[in-house]
Motif scaffolding. Structure first.
Motif, PDB file in Angstrom:
ATOM      1  N   GLY A 343       0.460   0.895  -3.438  1.00 19.80           N
ATOM      2  CA  GLY A 343      -0.533   0.627  -2.497  1.00 19.80           C
ATOM      3  C   GLY A 343      -1.544   1.896  -2.066  1.00 19.80           C
ATOM      4  N   ASN A 347      -7.139  -1.052   0.633  1.00 17.21           N
ATOM      5  CA  ASN A 347      -6.680  -2.352   0.518  1.00 17.21           C
ATOM      6  C   ASN A 347      -6.412  -2.772  -0.771  1.00 17.21           C
ATOM      7  N   ASN A 371      -7.842  -0.108   4.517  1.00 14.25           N
ATOM      8  CA  ASN A 371      -6.733  -0.708   4.912  1.00 14.25           C
ATOM      9  C   ASN A 371      -5.509  -0.233   4.239  1.00 14.25           C
ATOM     10  N   ARG A 372      -4.522   0.276   4.712  1.00 12.76           N
ATOM     11  CA  ARG A 372      -3.582   0.882   3.936  1.00 12.76           C
ATOM     12  C   ARG A 372      -2.320   0.010   3.721  1.00 12.76           C
ATOM     13  N   ILE A 373      -1.797  -0.081   2.372  1.00 13.67           N
ATOM     14  CA  ILE A 373      -0.832  -1.191   2.036  1.00 13.67           C
ATOM     15  C   ILE A 373       0.190  -0.434   2.004  1.00 13.67           C
ATOM     16  N   TRP A 374       1.459  -0.721   2.828  1.00 15.59           N
ATOM     17  CA  TRP A 374       2.747  -0.115   2.901  1.00 15.59           C
ATOM     18  C   TRP A 374       3.789  -0.643   2.101  1.00 15.59           C
ATOM     19  N   SER A 388       0.547  -4.344   5.691  1.00 16.82           N
ATOM     20  CA  SER A 388      -0.380  -3.350   5.894  1.00 16.82           C
ATOM     21  C   SER A 388      -0.931  -3.021   7.404  1.00 16.82           C
TER      22      SER A 388
END
Length: 810
Positions: A343, A347, A371-374, A388
Motif C-alpha cells: 500500500g 491510495n 491517502n495512506r494504505i495501512w 487507510s
C-alpha cells in the motif's frame, strides 16, 4: 557451437516491467573532490586505493577523500585514457598524448625525469597495460608492444612471427601467468619463447572499445548485431544478439571468470557466464568502464557524471509512480497467498508475485490521491477489507466498495478473522468485520499504535503507554517506568513473551513481567533513536528508523546490532513499513519498496590503514619513516593517513596515541593529526582505523625522535660541570693562594715587627750604654759628687722602668 548458443538471451536487456527494479549507488563527482566528471578509466593499486583517469587529471580515492594530480605533479597531460596498477605498487598511466608515466611512492615519473622511460618512443597512443608473473610490464600500442623488464631493459616488439603488428587493441595477462595479445583477427600467447597462436576470431572493428580480455576470458564485438564471450578456462563460447547501432555501445569490461559487461550510453549490462543471468545497472547514465575491486565492490565510471559505486546487488528497490504524480511512498506491506501486497500514500494497492517481484496488478481505491494504505486483508466470499487514513473499506477483489466506515485508521492489529483492534486519530476501539463498525471504545484520545495479547490491549499514545486488561479501563504504565512516558511509535512481541516497545525519540525497550529487561538505543548501535516501526521475525528484531534499518539479534548476548542504510542499498534511510518472509526482508520507504535476502547480504568489509604523508621542516618526509629525526628548531609535524573501507562511505573512526608523550588513546574522525611542538626525546605514534562495521585495521606504529639541542645533551652538561668544577677549583685555588699570601705577609710583618722590637729594645737597653751609665755613676761616687751621682741614678732608674713597661707593648 550450437550447444553453446543462447537463443535470444536478451543479454543486455531485462524483461519489460511497469516498475523496474533499481539498485542503490554511492555517487562521487567534482563536488566530492573528483578531478573531473568525465572519467575514462579506473584501476586499484597494491595498497587498495582506487585510481581514476579523467579529462582534467587523475584522482586517487581512499573511500573518504580524493587526492588529485595534474601536470603540476608530473603528468604529461591532464587527460588520462588508461591506467593500470602493478604488483610493485606502481600505477601506470597513458595520457591522451603519445606518452607514458607512472606513480610510485608519492611521485609521478615521466619520460623527462625517469631514465627507464626516457628512451621509449611511441608510435601511437597507449591503450592497455599488462603484467606477467615475472613482473614484466607489456605496454600496448596498435602497431607495437613495449616490454619493460624488472631490470630496466625495454624491448620493442613490432612484429609477430615475422609479420608486422597491426590493429592490436587488447592485451592481458594469461591464466598461466604469461601474456595474451590480440592482433587483427588472432589471439596469441606471448612468453619468453615468443608468440604462439591460440585461436582466430571474427572481429568487427579494430577498436579498443569493441574487445576486452582478462586472464579467464574475453568479450568482443563480432558483427554490428552480435557479440561473443569465450571462457579460457572451460572453452565455452556464447554468441548473443547485440544492439545494431554502434553509438549505444562504449566499451566492454571483464571481471574474473564469469562476469562480462557492456558499457553503454544508457547504463551497463552484466552477463554471468556461469548462470546465464543478466543485470542492468545505471540506466540512463553513459558508462565508460566497469570495475570490481579486491573486496568485491563494483565501480562504474561515466562520461560526464562522475564515478558510481554499487552499494549492493542484493538490495533492490522498486519505485512506483503513477502518471502525473511523484513517486509513491510505501506505507504498508503484507502477504496474501503467493503475492506481496503493498500500500502506498497515493491510495493505491500494488500486487507483486513472489519471488520474482514482477508487478501483477495495481488498483486505485478512489479518486482521492493523498491517502495512506495501512493494511489489506481477506474477508469471506473473496472480499477484502482495506485500512487507510480515511477509514475502513469493504470491497470486492476488484476493489469495488461495498461498505465504508469513516474511522481514520492510524494503527491496526488483527485479533481474529472477525475482529480488529484499531487505533485512530480520535481513539482506540474494537472493530467488527461482520457488521463492519466499531463495537466498543477503549480509549478516547489519539493513538499512535495498538497491540493485543492475552486479553490485554496495549495503547500507544503521544504521552506514553497504556494497558487495558479485559473490560477494565486503561492503566498508565508510565507511572512506574519513565521510558513508557514517551511517545510510543510501535510494539512487537518476541517468542519468549518480551514486549518490545519503541519510542519516537529514545530507542526502545524490552518489557516483560512488569519490568524493563533491555534497553536499545544509539548507545548500543542503532542508527537513530527515532524508531518508526518494528518487526520480530525468527530470532531477530528489525527496527526501522529515520536513519536506516537495524537488525537486533535476540538470540545472542548483548543484543548485537547490524545496520542497513541507503549506503548499503536501501532506497531511503526513512523506514515506514517492514515485512519478512523467510530470509527475505521487505522495507517500505518514501523512495519505494526495497527488498533483500538477509542470508546473502554481507555486512562486513576489511579495513586497511596507510600513512599518506608526513610533513616536517617544509618538506615531505614519508620516505624517512625508517629513521625519522625531527630537528629541535622545527618540531612541527603533520601526519595524513587513510583508512580504506569503501562500503563505510567515509564512516571511519581513528584512535591514536603518542607514546613518550601520553599513553591514553584518543579518537578522531579526521584523516590528519598535527603536533605543533614536542619536547626532545623518542616517541612512537600509534594509529588504528575502525570502519562502520566495527572491523579494525592493523595497528600502525611510527617511531621517531626529536633531536636534543646541544645545550640539553650529556656532553654539554659534562662540559658545563667540568667548567664549573674548573672555575670552582680556580676560585678556591686563588682564594687559598690569596689567604696564604696574606698569612705570609702577616708572618713577614710580624717577623719584621719582632725584629723592630728587638732592634728597639736593643736600641733602648744597649749594654755598652748601660756599662757607660754605670761607669759614670761610679765615677761620681769616686769623686764624691753625691748630688750628681743621685741625679744620674734617678734618671737611669726612670729609663729602666720605662723600658720594662714598654717591653710588653708592640
Amino acid at each position: 557451437m550450437r550447444k553453446f548458443l543462447l537463443l535470444a538471451s536478451f543479454l543486455f536487456f531485462l524483461s519489460d516491467s511497469a516498475f523496474p527494479q533499481e539498485y542503490s549507488y554511492t555517487h562521487y563527482d567534482i563536488s566530492d573532490g573528483l578531478a573531473g566528471s568525465t572519467v575514462y578509466c579506473i584501476t586499484q593499486d597494491r595498497e587498495g586505493f582506487i585510481w581514476t583517469g579523467t579529462e582534467t587529471g587523475v584522482s586517487r580515492f581512499d573511500g573518504t577523500h580524493f587526492r588529485n594530480f595534474t601536470t603540476r605533479d608530473g603528468l604529461p597531460d591532464v587527460e588520462i585514457l588508461e591506467m593500470f596498477g602493478d604488483s610493485q605498487g606502481r600505477v601506470w598511466m597513458a595520457p591522451f598524448r603519445k606518452s607514458i608515466c607512472y606513480y610510485y611512492k608519492g611521485k609521478i615519473y615521466n619520460q623527462e625525469n625517469d631514465s627507464l622511460l626516457r628512451h621509449i618512443r611511441f608510435r601511437t597512443n597507449i591503450e592497455h597495460f599488462a603484467e606477467d608473473k615475472d613482473g614484466n610490464i607489456l605496454v600496448q600500442e596498435q602497431t607495437a608492444l613495449q616490454l619493460i623488464r624488472p631490470n630496466g631493459i625495454v624491448t620493442e616488439i613490432d612484429s609477430i612471427n615475422g609479420r608486422p603488428i597491426l590493429n592490436c587493441v587488447a592485451v592481458s595477462r594469461s591464466n598461466t601467468g604469461q601474456f595474451i595479445v590480440q592482433a587483427d583477427q588472432q589471439i596469441f600467447n606471448l612468453s619468453e619463447k615468443g608468440f604462439s597462436l591460440l585461436f582466430n576470431i571474427t572481429f568487427e572493428n579494430s577498436h579498443a572499445g569493441f574487445i576486452s580480455i582478462n586472464p579467464f576470458g574475453m568479450i568482443w564485438r563480432t558483427t554490428p548485431s552480435t557479440a561473443s564471450i569465450r571462457s579460457f578456462v572451460t572453452g565455452k563460447l556464447v554468441n548473443f544478439p547485440f544492439e545494431k547501432t554502434h553509438y549505444r555501445h562504449i566499451s566492454f569490461s571483464t571481471v574474473d571468470d564469469s562476469l562480462f559487461y557492456s558499457n553503454e550510453f544508457s547504463g551497463a549490462a552484466e552477463y554471468n557466464l556461469h548462470t546465464g543471468r543478466t543485470k542492468r545497472f545505471l540506466p540512463g547514465k553513459e558508462v565508460s568502464r566497469t570495475f570490481r575491486d579486491v573486496t568485491g565492490n563494483l565501480w562504474f565510471t561515466t562520461l560526464g557524471q562522475g564515478l558510481y559505486r554499487l552499494n549492493s546487488d542484493e538490495f533492490k528497490t522498486i519505485r512506483m509512480k503513477e502518471p502525473g504524480m511523484e513517486f509513491s511512498s510505501v506505507s504498508g506491506i503484507f502477504k496474501m497467498d503467493d503475492q506481496l501486497v503493498v500500500g502506498d500514500n497515493h491510495n493505491t494497492v500494488f500486487y507483486f508475485s513472489l519471488p520474482d517481484m514482477s508487478l501483477k496488478k495495481r488498483a486505485w481505491r478512489t479518486a482521492i490521491s493523498k491517502n495512506r494504505i495501512w493494511y489489506v486483508g481477506h474477508l469471506s466470499k473473496g472480499r477484502l477489507f482495506i485500512a487507510s487514513d480515511l477509514g475502513m473499506d469493504e470491497c470486492t477483489n476488484n476493489y469495488e466498495t461495498l461498505r465504508y466506515a469513516h474511522v481514520g485508521v492510524k494503527s491496526i492489529f488483527v485479533k481474529s478473522s472477525e475482529e480488529l483492534l484499531l487505533g485512530t486519530f480520535w481513539g482506540v476501539g474494537r472493530f467488527d468485520l461482520k457488521s463492519f463498525r466499531m463495537i466498543d471504545t477503549l480509549w478516547n484520545d489519539r493513538a499512535t499504535t495498538v497491540y493485543y495479547r492475552k486479553d490485554t490491549s496495549f495503547i500507544g499514545t503521544l504521552n506514553g503507554l497504556y494497558a487495558s486488561a479485559g473490560k477494565n479501563p486503561p492503566v498508565y504504565l508510565g507511572e512506574k517506568i519513565p521510558f513508557l512516558q514517551k511517545r510510543i511509535s510501535a510494539i512487537a512481541e518476541s517468542s519468549d513473551g518480551t514486549l518490545w516497545v519503541a519510542s519516537y525519540d529514545a530507542g526502545l525497550i524490552g518489557y516483560k513481567d512488569g519490568r524493563v529487561i533491555a534497553t536499545i538505543s544509539h548507545l548500543q548501535g542503532l542508527t537513530s533513536d527515532i524508531c518508526r516501526t518494528i518487526l520480530v521475525h525468527d530470532n531477530s528484531l528489525w527496527i526501522g528508523t529515520d536513519k536506516g534499518l537495524n537488525r537486533v539479534r535476540l538470540d545472542q548476548p548483548g543484543y548485537p546490532v547490524a545496520q542497513y542504510t541507503s549506503k548499503d542499498g536501501l532506497g531511503s534511510d526513512i523506514v515506514n513499513a517492514l515485512f519478512a518472509d523467510s530470509s527475505s526482508i521487505y522495507v517500505g520507504t518514501p523512495a519505494g519498496l526495497s527488498y533483500f535476502d538477509e542470508a546473502k547480504v554481507d555486512l562486513s568489509e576489511g579495513c586497511r590503514l596507510y600513512l599518506l604523508s608526513l610533513f616536517n621542516s617544509g618538506r615531505e618526509r614519508i620516505g624517512d619513516t625508517g629513521h625519522l629525526q625531527l630537528p629541535y628548531a622545527d618540531k612541527h609535524i603533520r601526519l595524513e593517513f587513510a583508512g580504506i573501507s569503501y562500503r563505510s562511505v567515509g564512516g571511519i573512526t581513528y584512535r591514536y596515541r603518542l607514546l613518550g608523550l601520553d599513553s591514553a588513546w584518543r579518537t578522531t574522525k579526521e584523516a590528519f593529526l598535527e603536533y605543533l611542538t614536542l619536547p626532545s626525546g623518542n616517541y612512537a605514534f600509534q594509529l588504528q582505523a575502525t570502519n562502520k562495521f566495527g572491523v579494525s585495521s592493523a595497528l600502525l606504529t611510527l617511531p621517531f625522535g626529536v633531536n636534543t639541542p646541544f645545550w640539553q645533551t650529556t656532553w654539554f652538561y659534562g662540559l658545563i660541570l667540568a667548567a664549573f668544577l674548573s672555575l670552582t677549583w680556580l676560585f678556591v685555588s686563588l682564594r687559598i693562594a690569596h689567604i696564604r699570601k696574606r698569612e705570609k705577609e702577616k708572618e713577614q710583618l710580624s717577623q719584621k715587627m719582632m725584629e723592630m722590637e728587638y732592634a728597639a729594645l736593643q736600641a733602648q737597653m744597649n749594654p755598652h750604654f748601660i756599662f757607660n751609665c754605670l761607669n759614670s755613676i761610679q765615677q761620681y761616687i769616686f769623686d764624691q759628687d753625691i748630688f750628681a751621682a743621685n741625679k744620674y741614678i734617678s734618671g737611669f732608674a726612670k729609663l729602666i722602668r720605662a723600658t720594662l713597661q714598654n717591653s710588653s707593648k708592640p
